[in-house]
Design an enzyme around this catalytic site. Structure first.
Site, PDB file in Angstrom:
ATOM      1  N   GLU A  97       3.394  -0.146  10.604  1.00 38.13           N
ATOM      2  CA  GLU A  97       3.245  -1.572  10.257  1.00 38.13           C
ATOM      3  C   GLU A  97       3.519  -1.794   8.772  1.00 38.13           C
ATOM      4  O   GLU A  97       2.672  -2.325   8.051  1.00 38.13           O
ATOM      5  CB  GLU A  97       1.815  -2.032  10.583  1.00 38.13           C
ATOM      6  CG  GLU A  97       1.402  -1.864  12.030  1.00 38.13           C
ATOM      7  CD  GLU A  97      -0.084  -2.155  12.253  1.00 38.13           C
ATOM      8  OE1 GLU A  97      -0.849  -2.224  11.264  1.00 38.13           O
ATOM      9  OE2 GLU A  97      -0.476  -2.323  13.409  1.00 38.13           O
ATOM     10  N   GLY A 103       4.820  -3.402   5.313  1.00 36.11           N
ATOM     11  CA  GLY A 103       5.191  -4.714   4.791  1.00 36.11           C
ATOM     12  C   GLY A 103       5.726  -4.566   3.389  1.00 36.11           C
ATOM     13  O   GLY A 103       6.914  -4.717   3.120  1.00 36.11           O
ATOM     14  N   ARG A 104       4.814  -4.174   2.482  1.00 37.92           N
ATOM     15  CA  ARG A 104       5.145  -4.088   1.063  1.00 37.92           C
ATOM     16  C   ARG A 104       6.365  -3.191   0.803  1.00 37.92           C
ATOM     17  O   ARG A 104       7.216  -3.512   0.000  1.00 37.92           O
ATOM     18  CB  ARG A 104       3.932  -3.524   0.316  1.00 37.92           C
ATOM     19  CG  ARG A 104       4.023  -3.630  -1.188  1.00 37.92           C
ATOM     20  CD  ARG A 104       2.891  -2.853  -1.861  1.00 37.92           C
ATOM     21  NE  ARG A 104       1.602  -3.065  -1.286  1.00 37.92           N
ATOM     22  CZ  ARG A 104       0.688  -3.906  -1.773  1.00 37.92           C
ATOM     23  NH1 ARG A 104       0.945  -4.611  -2.841  1.00 37.92           N
ATOM     24  NH2 ARG A 104      -0.484  -4.022  -1.174  1.00 37.92           N
ATOM     25  N   TYR A 162      -6.410  -8.754  -8.121  1.00 34.95           N
ATOM     26  CA  TYR A 162      -6.550  -7.284  -8.088  1.00 34.95           C
ATOM     27  C   TYR A 162      -6.258  -6.630  -9.428  1.00 34.95           C
ATOM     28  O   TYR A 162      -6.105  -5.402  -9.480  1.00 34.95           O
ATOM     29  CB  TYR A 162      -5.560  -6.667  -7.080  1.00 34.95           C
ATOM     30  CG  TYR A 162      -5.441  -7.356  -5.757  1.00 34.95           C
ATOM     31  CD1 TYR A 162      -6.511  -7.393  -4.861  1.00 34.95           C
ATOM     32  CD2 TYR A 162      -4.248  -7.964  -5.379  1.00 34.95           C
ATOM     33  CE1 TYR A 162      -6.377  -8.032  -3.634  1.00 34.95           C
ATOM     34  CE2 TYR A 162      -4.117  -8.588  -4.155  1.00 34.95           C
ATOM     35  CZ  TYR A 162      -5.186  -8.624  -3.297  1.00 34.95           C
ATOM     36  OH  TYR A 162      -5.045  -9.243  -2.091  1.00 34.95           O
ATOM     37  N   CYS A 214      -5.686 -24.744 -13.987  1.00 36.11           N
ATOM     38  CA  CYS A 214      -6.878 -24.944 -14.809  1.00 36.11           C
ATOM     39  C   CYS A 214      -7.940 -23.883 -14.544  1.00 36.11           C
ATOM     40  O   CYS A 214      -9.006 -24.184 -13.989  1.00 36.11           O
ATOM     41  CB  CYS A 214      -7.442 -26.322 -14.565  1.00 36.11           C
ATOM     42  SG  CYS A 214      -6.246 -27.576 -14.983  1.00 36.11           S
ATOM     43  N   GLU A 215      -7.643 -22.653 -14.863  1.00 32.15           N
ATOM     44  CA  GLU A 215      -8.605 -21.558 -14.756  1.00 32.15           C
ATOM     45  C   GLU A 215      -8.226 -20.520 -15.799  1.00 32.15           C
ATOM     46  O   GLU A 215      -7.036 -20.223 -15.965  1.00 32.15           O
ATOM     47  CB  GLU A 215      -8.521 -20.862 -13.380  1.00 32.15           C
ATOM     48  CG  GLU A 215      -8.873 -21.744 -12.236  1.00 32.15           C
ATOM     49  CD  GLU A 215      -9.702 -21.020 -11.170  1.00 32.15           C
ATOM     50  OE1 GLU A 215     -10.243 -19.934 -11.439  1.00 32.15           O
ATOM     51  OE2 GLU A 215      -9.782 -21.568 -10.066  1.00 32.15           O
ATOM     52  N   TYR A 237       3.243 -10.286  -0.668  1.00 36.03           N
ATOM     53  CA  TYR A 237       1.964 -10.937  -1.006  1.00 36.03           C
ATOM     54  C   TYR A 237       2.097 -11.873  -2.199  1.00 36.03           C
ATOM     55  O   TYR A 237       1.148 -12.090  -2.943  1.00 36.03           O
ATOM     56  CB  TYR A 237       0.868  -9.884  -1.250  1.00 36.03           C
ATOM     57  CG  TYR A 237       0.732  -8.903  -0.110  1.00 36.03           C
ATOM     58  CD1 TYR A 237       0.194  -9.301   1.110  1.00 36.03           C
ATOM     59  CD2 TYR A 237       1.187  -7.589  -0.220  1.00 36.03           C
ATOM     60  CE1 TYR A 237       0.094  -8.419   2.175  1.00 36.03           C
ATOM     61  CE2 TYR A 237       1.099  -6.698   0.842  1.00 36.03           C
ATOM     62  CZ  TYR A 237       0.554  -7.124   2.034  1.00 36.03           C
ATOM     63  OH  TYR A 237       0.457  -6.246   3.088  1.00 36.03           O
TER      64      TYR A 237
HETATM   65  N1  LLP Z   1      -1.316  -3.214   8.911  1.00 33.84           N
HETATM   66  C1  LLP Z   1      -2.542  -3.714   8.682  1.00 33.84           C
HETATM   67  C2  LLP Z   1      -3.552  -3.615   9.714  1.00 33.84           C
HETATM   68  C3  LLP Z   1      -2.836  -4.295   7.441  1.00 33.84           C
HETATM   69  O1  LLP Z   1      -4.066  -4.754   7.203  1.00 33.84           O
HETATM   70  C4  LLP Z   1      -1.842  -4.363   6.443  1.00 33.84           C
HETATM   71  C5  LLP Z   1      -2.120  -4.978   5.148  1.00 33.84           C
HETATM   72  C6  LLP Z   1      -0.554  -3.859   6.742  1.00 33.84           C
HETATM   73  C7  LLP Z   1      -0.336  -3.277   7.988  1.00 33.84           C
HETATM   74  C8  LLP Z   1       0.593  -3.904   5.773  1.00 33.84           C
HETATM   75  O2  LLP Z   1       0.356  -3.165   4.628  1.00 33.84           O
HETATM   76  P1  LLP Z   1       1.552  -2.876   3.589  1.00 33.84           P
HETATM   77  O3  LLP Z   1       2.559  -2.010   4.256  1.00 33.84           O
HETATM   78  O4  LLP Z   1       2.136  -4.195   3.195  1.00 33.84           O
HETATM   79  O5  LLP Z   1       0.912  -2.210   2.434  1.00 33.84           O
HETATM   80  N2  LLP Z   1      -2.810  -8.707  -0.602  1.00 33.84           N
HETATM   81  C9  LLP Z   1      -2.896  -7.323  -1.009  1.00 33.84           C
HETATM   82  C10 LLP Z   1      -2.595  -6.380   0.123  1.00 33.84           C
HETATM   83  C11 LLP Z   1      -3.441  -6.633   1.339  1.00 33.84           C
HETATM   84  C12 LLP Z   1      -3.028  -5.761   2.483  1.00 33.84           C
HETATM   85  C13 LLP Z   1      -3.593  -6.276   3.744  1.00 33.84           C
HETATM   86  N3  LLP Z   1      -3.240  -5.503   4.882  1.00 33.84           N
HETATM   87  C14 LLP Z   1      -1.966  -7.090  -2.187  1.00 33.84           C
HETATM   88  O6  LLP Z   1      -1.320  -8.045  -2.637  1.00 33.84           O
HETATM   89  O7  LLP Z   1      -1.884  -5.974  -2.709  1.00 33.84           O
END
Ligand code: LLP
Length: 428
Positions: free
Chosen positions: A273, A275-276, A316, A355-356, A384
């Protein structure tokens, strides 16, 4: 690797000069490189090829329809975490059997939507959710395919707000309780446990947690099978880190090396899964300098992108490289190390109009003195960024542009004032 580079001291995305895009579409502006998106997706598909993986692009990272469509068209499945994300994936052309439905708090309505869409499986995170899904499936005279999400209780590995596999988070079933829960649904007429899922956290810069997680997974799968569950899928989630500062991230191959042996040992098909890893470095945020000022002994660059466009630094303390789109010759074209002193720069805070006092993209950052109207680029903003953006301060969400070669097109128009009040207008 990405396709953002300087030519004669002008930043380009692939073969398009960024100032051109800023002039045409305005700022703040998210710019994505199609070649980079596809390069990263392909890297994962190739590294994990021996396990015939279903690479499910994590829609939460960047749900733009055109990006999802690109993913679907290039062999990706989808990881969705809400009814809204399922809607996006389906609109992008995904087939249900390439969608995994995750999320710790699915409503009955979302479960029905998932079942009606014939998703490949639901990642289930608690006993209560499992039985609720059983009830929903029963009411539809269906059998819901399930992967149990285990929290493998590993040591801390990333920011506390995004570390999902340490003991005591809300995610998954405690590793000690998985078998007990699974035992209760052996032979359940409306639930079929077909997989084991884990997501370790994000972003992760080491392969070790995946090695440990996968080993624990293999052991559990063996036990689940002994209970009578026909486990066919091992879902190792996402979380693969990217280069935010310099070259700190691992290649896909490094994760594959520790995950593939476990997949083989389990006899399962692999689901991922990510994303990033796919979209993070495929996108940048372009902003325009409004003002500069000095106050309380600090220098500020006030530009038109704020925490409502990219909340990661505020939320973060994340580090994003920031550099002028057209750097003059008093500074390097692009520094190798953004955290070391850089010739021609002074330390400045890059802030937005919100405004923060928490509204910043960078603090104490080495940057050249900027002039009103000049452009800045915040790198690695594809993941993100837009997905977590908001209308706070009634600011309009940015536009998004996709570049491929020497062509570009808008993939989300800038919001308007009437968009801002659309959902309220009818209720006045
Ligand atoms: N699968 C599940 C169950 C997840 O909770 C997440 C991310 C992913 C896959 C995808 O993760 P990736 O491959 O993108 O790392 N907003 C935060 C990151 C939150 C991640 C939430 N879950 C940031 O900007 O660093």
């Amino acid at each position: 690797m990405d396709h953002f580079h300087y030519r004669n001291r002008v930043l380009y995305c692939e073969d398009v000069a960024i100032p051109e895009l800023a002039n045409q579409y305005g700022t703040p502006l998210f710019v994505y490189s199609q070649a980079t998106l596809l390069h990263h997706l392909t890297q994962l598909q190739q590294a994990f090829a021996p396990a015939d993986p279903i690479v499910c692009y994590s829609v939460k990272t960047n749900g733009n329809l055109s990006i999802c469509k690109l993913m679907a068209g290039n062999g990706a499945g989808f990881d969705v975490t809400s009814g809204g994300e399922l809607y996006r994936a389906l609109r992008a052309g995904a087939k249900g059997d390439h969608i995994v439905f995750a999320g710790v708090g699915k409503t009955d309505e979302e479960m029905r939507y998932g079942l009606n869409s014939n998703v490949l499986m639901f990642n289930v995170e608690s006993e209560a959710e499992l039985f609720a899904l059983g009830e929903v499936a029963k009411s539809m005279d269906r059998r819901a395919p399930v992967a149990l999400r285990v929290n493998p209780a590993l040591p801390p590995k990333t920011h506390v707000k995004t570390d999902t596999s340490v003991k005591g988070t809300k995610f998954g079933l405690d590793i000690d309780s998985v078998l007990e829960v699974a035992q209760k649904v052996v032979g359940h007429p409306h639930l079929e446990i077909i997989g084991l899922h884990m997501h370790l956290g994000s972003p992760i810069l080491s392969a070790q947690p995946y090695r440990e997680g996968a080993e624990k997974g293999v052991h559990l799968i063996e036990k689940l099978r002994q209970q009578g569950h026909a486990i066919r899928f091992l879902n190792m989630g996402g979380g693969f880190g990217i280069h935010y500062r310099k070259q700190e991230a691992l290649p896909a191959q490094a994760f594959a090396e520790v995950i593939l042996p476990a997949v083989k040992a389990s006899g399962c098909r692999l689901v991922l899964e990510p994303g990033r890893f796919i979209v993070g470095n495929a996108g940048v945020l372009i902003s325009r300098v409004l003002y500069t000022k000095e106050s309380g002994g600090r220098r500020f660059i006030i530009q038109d992108a704020g925490m409502n466009d990219l909340i990661r630094p505020t939320l973060y303390d994340s580090f994003h490289r920031i550099w002028p789109v057209v750097p003059d010759d008093s500074v390097p074209v692009m520094p190798d190390d953004f955290e070391a002193p850089i010739v021609g720069t002074v330390y400045q805070d890059v802030v937005g109009p919100v405004c923060e006092s928490g509204d910043f993209l960078a603090k104490e950052r080495a940057l050249p003195l900027m002039k009103r109207g000049e452009l800045l680029c915040t790198f690695s903003a594809g993941a993100y960024g837009m997905a977590m953006s908001s209308n706070y301060n009634s600011r309009l969400r940015a536009a998004e542009v996709l570049v491929t070669g020497d062509t570009h097109r808008l993939i989300r128009r800038r919001e308007t004032f009437s968009d801002l009040v659309a959902a309220e207008e009818a209720c006045i």
